[in-house]
Write a protein that holds these residues in place. Structure first.
Motif, PDB file in Angstrom:
ATOM      1  N   THR B  28       0.893  -1.093   0.035  1.00 44.03           N
ATOM      2  CA  THR B  28      -0.103  -0.141  -0.153  1.00 44.03           C
ATOM      3  C   THR B  28       0.866   1.244  -0.017  1.00 44.03           C
ATOM      4  N   SER B  29       0.343   2.374  -0.434  1.00 40.04           N
ATOM      5  CA  SER B  29       1.223   3.535  -0.151  1.00 40.04           C
ATOM      6  C   SER B  29       0.492   4.603   0.511  1.00 40.04           C
ATOM      7  N   PRO B  95      -5.745   2.537   5.489  1.00 39.18           N
ATOM      8  CA  PRO B  95      -5.852   3.176   4.255  1.00 39.18           C
ATOM      9  C   PRO B  95      -6.083   4.985   4.458  1.00 39.18           C
ATOM     10  N   GLY B  96      -5.365   5.741   3.764  1.00 41.31           N
ATOM     11  CA  GLY B  96      -5.377   7.122   3.867  1.00 41.31           C
ATOM     12  C   GLY B  96      -6.906   7.540   3.854  1.00 41.31           C
ATOM     13  N   THR B  97      -7.582   7.103   3.253  1.00 38.72           N
ATOM     14  CA  THR B  97      -9.138   7.223   3.428  1.00 38.72           C
ATOM     15  C   THR B  97     -10.150   6.304   3.998  1.00 38.72           C
ATOM     16  N   GLY B  98      -9.486   5.157   4.410  1.00 37.93           N
ATOM     17  CA  GLY B  98     -10.391   4.155   5.140  1.00 37.93           C
ATOM     18  C   GLY B  98     -10.490   4.353   6.732  1.00 37.93           C
ATOM     19  N   ASP B  99     -11.213   3.372   7.043  1.00 37.28           N
ATOM     20  CA  ASP B  99     -11.911   3.509   8.391  1.00 37.28           C
ATOM     21  C   ASP B  99     -11.005   2.203   9.210  1.00 37.28           C
ATOM     22  N   THR B 100     -10.674   1.131   8.760  1.00 41.50           N
ATOM     23  CA  THR B 100     -10.394   0.030   9.376  1.00 41.50           C
ATOM     24  C   THR B 100      -8.773  -0.025   9.696  1.00 41.50           C
ATOM     25  N   GLN B 101      -8.419  -0.085  11.043  1.00 38.57           N
ATOM     26  CA  GLN B 101      -7.062  -0.573  11.250  1.00 38.57           C
ATOM     27  C   GLN B 101      -6.381  -1.627  11.168  1.00 38.57           C
TER      28      GLN B 101
END
Lengths: 111, 112
Positions: B28-29, B95-101
């Motif tokens: 991922t980036s 993810p930069g725009t995601g919710d899950t860690q």
């Protein structure tokens, strides 16, 4: 207001029974509610998650029930198995970067 | 697919010694990166998070510091360890725009 209160702290359930873990929150800006499962010595792993536009989400034996008006949500584990013995964390998140975790529930399923 | 690595897996250090724990993410980036500490039988305490290279936010004033020298590398450091620094250290990414860690396997640190 940023807290997520989780109960019980520990839970013992017979094999085949239903495990229920409850969480409550105050911040109505939370819009994502995940549950994590952690086995001893391992990192937590996402189990199931829900958004407040639905009242229930089911994945296999795991169900989240969500009550927006009461600001509460719960995890139900049906037909609990010894392999489900782990620590479970509820959590809540707004649109920001941080996730607020509950204190955790240690579940032990007796064979 | 994305993978998160942490090392070392276990570490025993004397009081007053330095610390360096490393976390890297693959696949991922521009992820958001997090350091948590978990005391024995306790919950998750957020220590630091980072939304980009060189950008570090500290949650708890303490004996630790964090750095992000590369996009997918997150380092937790201390100049002088205290007994109270013992615990299970977890790195996580989202993810930069995601919710899950997504959490790494953790590092068990014992300070003697």
């Amino acid at each position: 207001q940023q807290q997520v209160k989780q109960s019980p702290q520990s839970l013992i359930v017979q094999k085949g029974g239903i495990s229920i873990i409850n969480c409550a929150y105050e911040n109505t800006a939370f819009d994502y509610f995940p549950w994590y499962q952690q086995f001893p010595g391992k990192g937590p792993a996402l189990l199931i998650a829900i958004r407040p536009d639905v009242s229930e989400k089911k994945e296999g034996r795991f169900t989240i029930s969500f009550n927006k008006s009461a600001k509460q949500f719960s995890l139900h584990i049906m037909d609990s198995q010894p392999g489900d013995s782990a620590t479970y964390f509820c959590a809540a998140k707004t649109g920001g970067f941080k996730t607020i975790f509950g204190a955790g529930t240690r579940l032990f399923v007796k064979a | 697919s994305q993978t998160i690595h942490q090392w070392p897996a276990t570490l025993v250090q004397p009081v007053g010694s330095p610390l360096s724990l490393e976390c890297t993410v693959e696949g991922t980036s521009n992820p958001n990166l997090y350091w948590y500490r978990q005391a024995a039988g306790r919950g998750l305490q957020l220590l630091f998070y980072s939304v980009g290279i060189g950008q570090i936010s500290s949650e708890v004033p303490q004996n630790l510091s964090a750095s992000r020298p590369q996009d997918r590398q997150f380092i937790l450091s201390s100049k002088k360890l205290l007994l109270s620094d013992s615990g299970f250290y977890l790195c996580a990414w989202s993810p930069g725009t995601g919710d899950t860690q997504y959490f790494g396997p953790g590092t068990r640190l014992t300070v003697l």
